[in-house]
Enzyme design. Structure first.
Site, PDB file in Angstrom:
ATOM      1  N   THR A 133      63.842 -32.446  12.007  1.00  0.00           N
ATOM      2  CA  THR A 133      63.176 -31.158  13.331  1.00  0.00           C
ATOM      3  C   THR A 133      63.053 -30.220  12.599  1.00  0.00           C
ATOM      4  O   THR A 133      62.816 -29.293  13.734  1.00  0.00           O
ATOM      5  CB  THR A 133      63.082 -31.805  14.895  1.00  0.00           C
ATOM      6  OG1 THR A 133      64.717 -31.607  15.019  1.00  0.00           O
ATOM      7  CG2 THR A 133      62.585 -33.192  15.057  1.00  0.00           C
ATOM      8  N   GLU A 134      63.808 -29.944  11.996  1.00  0.00           N
ATOM      9  CA  GLU A 134      64.347 -28.265  11.954  1.00  0.00           C
ATOM     10  C   GLU A 134      63.636 -27.287  11.526  1.00  0.00           C
ATOM     11  O   GLU A 134      63.564 -25.940  12.649  1.00  0.00           O
ATOM     12  CB  GLU A 134      65.437 -28.384  10.342  1.00  0.00           C
ATOM     13  CG  GLU A 134      66.418 -29.073  10.534  1.00  0.00           C
ATOM     14  CD  GLU A 134      66.961 -29.976  10.511  1.00  0.00           C
ATOM     15  OE1 GLU A 134      67.993 -31.254  10.203  1.00  0.00           O
ATOM     16  OE2 GLU A 134      65.592 -30.809  10.622  1.00  0.00           O
TER      17      GLU A 134
END
Length: 257
Positions: A133-134
């Site tokens: 999810t960066e």
């Protein structure tokens, strides 16, 4: 160690993330303790296989964002040293001489999904979710991308890394990110059963050498890879394990490693 527990039982080294209040988020200390635990397992003669697991409801929520926020005023050199700490952990697991099995009882997000990526086998419960999810917080899945590309290929890796979306355990299984989905109540026993199977059925030397080859061969030109494989083949024939295994087979004697 404050955030990581270590113990062995039945030739299995259990490395347990124990920071449930922070969803087992990774900061400098947690990563350092994980590196220490895997180093201990490497030299632990009573352990043949490693299980990585966690306490609480979440396997690992990734980087501790409060910790990352404190690093924003660091110099490039300071941030490089910190990111190298995580890089070293992933490399230690990926290249570890012993097989590493992830026991994923809850969500594995960002760096947590990274841990699942670098383990040799991953078993997860049906309701576990996975995601890198960066990009959703303006960060990048830099280090894990090196391993994810190898594991599931460019197309799937692009889908996961560029979207940042969470996927179900079922989709993670279809993508090759995990190996098996196990009901919650059976997860611990199934992982132990599989670990014991490896301990009893396979030579430690053979698993170590094969794992090392899997890590090295993809980066080699085909002729170099084949030469390396032939060398490893020749060396393996001279080992005590190979001699023992072949003799046992020919003599029709039961063999338990």
């Amino acid at each position: 160690m404050n955030f990581v527990q270590y113990h062995t039982q039945d030739r299995i080294a259990y490395i347990t993330l124990n920071r449930p209040g922070k969803r087992n988020a990774l900061n400098e200390q947690v990563v350092k303790e994980l590196k220490q635990a895997f180093g201990k397992a490497q030299n632990d003669e009573s352990a043949k296989v490693i299980v990585l697991r966690a306490t609480g409801k979440v396997f690992c929520a990734g980087a501790d964002l409060e910790y990352l926020q404190t690093l924003q005023n660091n110099t490039y050199e300071q941030n490089l040293a910190d990111s190298s700490n995580l890089k070293e952990l992933f490399e230690i697991i990926y290249t570890h001489p012993k097989v590493v099995i992830a026991q994923i009882h809850g969500h594995a997000i960002a760096g947590g999904a990274g841990l699942a990526t670098v383990c040799d086998f991953s078993f997860a419960v049906p309701d576990a979710q996975f995601g890198y999810t960066e990009v959703k917080i303006g960060f990048i899945p830099a280090i894990v991308s090196v391993f994810l590309l190898r594991k599931i290929g460019e197309g799937r890796a692009k889908e996961l890394l560029l979207s940042g979306d969470l996927i179900s355990a079922q989709k993670a299984l279809e993508y090759g990110l995990i190996n098996e989905i196990v009901p919650n109540e059976n997860l611990e026993n199934r992982v132990k059963e599989f670990a014991l199977h490896l301990c009893k059925s396979n030579s430690a030397m053979s698993m170590q050498t094969t794992k090392n080859m899997i890590a090295q061969v993809p980066t080699m030109p085909i002729s170099e890879a084949l030469s390396f494989a032939a060398q490893q083949n020749a060396l393996a024939r001279q080992t005590a394990d190979c001699k023992k295994g072949i003799a046992s087979f020919l003599e029709k004697k039961p063999l338990e490693w």
